[in-house]
Design an enzyme around this catalytic site. Sequence first.
Site, PDB file in Angstrom:
ATOM      1  N   GLY A 131       0.822  -1.223   0.000  1.00 25.63           N
ATOM      2  CA  GLY A 131       0.000   0.000   0.000  1.00 25.63           C
ATOM      3  C   GLY A 131       0.851   1.266   0.000  1.00 25.63           C
ATOM      4  CG  PHE A 169     -10.075  -4.144   2.936  1.00 21.00           C
ATOM      5  CD1 PHE A 169     -10.989  -4.492   1.951  1.00 21.00           C
ATOM      6  CD2 PHE A 169     -10.489  -3.286   3.941  1.00 21.00           C
ATOM      7  CE1 PHE A 169     -12.280  -3.994   1.965  1.00 21.00           C
ATOM      8  CE2 PHE A 169     -11.789  -2.777   3.963  1.00 21.00           C
ATOM      9  CZ  PHE A 169     -12.679  -3.134   2.978  1.00 21.00           C
ATOM     10  CB  ALA A 170      -4.229  -6.560   5.674  1.00 21.76           C
ATOM     11  CB  ALA A 171      -5.142 -10.216   1.592  1.00 20.40           C
ATOM     12  CE1 TYR A 226      -6.164 -13.172  -2.973  1.00 18.90           C
ATOM     13  CE2 TYR A 226      -7.366 -13.699  -4.982  1.00 18.90           C
ATOM     14  CZ  TYR A 226      -7.197 -12.909  -3.861  1.00 18.90           C
ATOM     15  OH  TYR A 226      -8.043 -11.865  -3.636  1.00 18.90           O
ATOM     16  CG  ASN A 286     -12.463  -9.336 -12.840  1.00 18.42           C
ATOM     17  OD1 ASN A 286     -13.132 -10.338 -12.591  1.00 18.42           O
ATOM     18  ND2 ASN A 286     -11.267  -9.401 -13.350  1.00 18.42           N
ATOM     19  CG  HIS A 343      -5.717  -6.368 -11.443  1.00 18.46           C
ATOM     20  ND1 HIS A 343      -5.285  -5.908 -10.234  1.00 18.46           N
ATOM     21  CD2 HIS A 343      -6.136  -7.628 -11.248  1.00 18.46           C
ATOM     22  CE1 HIS A 343      -5.448  -6.863  -9.332  1.00 18.46           C
ATOM     23  NE2 HIS A 343      -5.965  -7.922  -9.923  1.00 18.46           N
ATOM     24  CG  PHE A 397      -2.852 -13.093 -20.743  1.00 15.91           C
ATOM     25  CD1 PHE A 397      -1.668 -12.832 -21.408  1.00 15.91           C
ATOM     26  CD2 PHE A 397      -3.028 -12.557 -19.469  1.00 15.91           C
ATOM     27  CE1 PHE A 397      -0.670 -12.054 -20.833  1.00 15.91           C
ATOM     28  CE2 PHE A 397      -2.038 -11.775 -18.878  1.00 15.91           C
ATOM     29  CZ  PHE A 397      -0.857 -11.516 -19.558  1.00 15.91           C
TER      30      PHE A 397
END
Length: 320
Positions: free
Chosen positions: A36, A70-72, A138, A167, A184, A203
């Site tokens: 962050g 949210f921390a991940a 994940y 998304n 992203h 992709f």
Amino acid sequence: MKLLVTGGAGYVGSVNAARLIESGHEVVVLDDLSTGHADAVPDGARFVRGDIDDVIGTVLAEGFDGVLHFAAKSLVGESMVDPAKYWQGNVVTSLRLLDAMREHGTPRLVFSSTAATYGEPEEVPISETAPTRPTNTYGASKLAIDHAITSYAAAHGLAAVSLRYFNVAGAHGSIGERHAVETHLIPLVLQVALGQREQIQIFGEDWPTEDGTCVRDYIHVTDLADAHLLALEHATAGEHRIYNLGNGTGFSVKQVIDTCREVTGHAIPAAIAPRRAGDPAVLVASSERARTELGWKPERADLTGIVRDAWEFTRSRQEA
Ligand code: UDP
């Protein structure tokens, strides 16, 4: 309410922190700044820089009405080559948080979960009753946390809501997406428009979809934040509720690139590249449950508007 926002210096966390403050809540942001940015923490929030593993007990001892977690670690590719970082950083850290909440009597939790918990869907749109068979570490780590939350809620009376994002894109005014390692689609395409990248790689063009490229459900980050406010209000002691958050409409990679061309006025060269490992062909949400039970109504569902907000943010950062 007095709320702790973990990961509140990241993209989704900082937009949520801003939205909570706008709604009159008192917000403390806890972030280790591993991904962050300190300047993303919104005005009006108190910022504690630290690692959940080290400081969560001390912070929660102050007394909070709830935590938005949210921390991940959130890079799918990295999760496949360095799984320990995900089991440790996501699962073990979240268990520490749950235990600290229990110890200090923090009553509410809203957890940032993901569509990656479902894996390759049998049916689209995907509802919350779909099988959860994540195709990457994940998604598996987030699903493990969801299971832990379910049992803590049942055993210890926690009021918990997990929100499974599809998304997330767009920006909330001056707060937007800026990852050191960008993976992203929309921010990458906008980097091409700005001349920071030569072309966008698509992709795979051989997927079983209308134009052969992958289809995703893009949701505006402000609509996402509104769902968190509703989740906080509806959280009920002893229950763990799970909601999908998306618009229910899919856009292909080519459609996203075309929209970015329209919004930016740039040609945006694109090249076909091999498929990316772990990508499902189509991921589209059914958010019926969030609409019915939370009264959530996305108000920024239009893809052009989502891209326009992301573009304005990207350009303002460029000028800053
Ligand atoms: N994608 C792409 N080129 C890129 C980045 C992404 O074609 O440079 C595709 C990706 O394969 C997926 C879609 O864009 O089908 C959205 O990818 P993103 O990483 O933004 O989100 P995800 O769906 O993986 O959460």
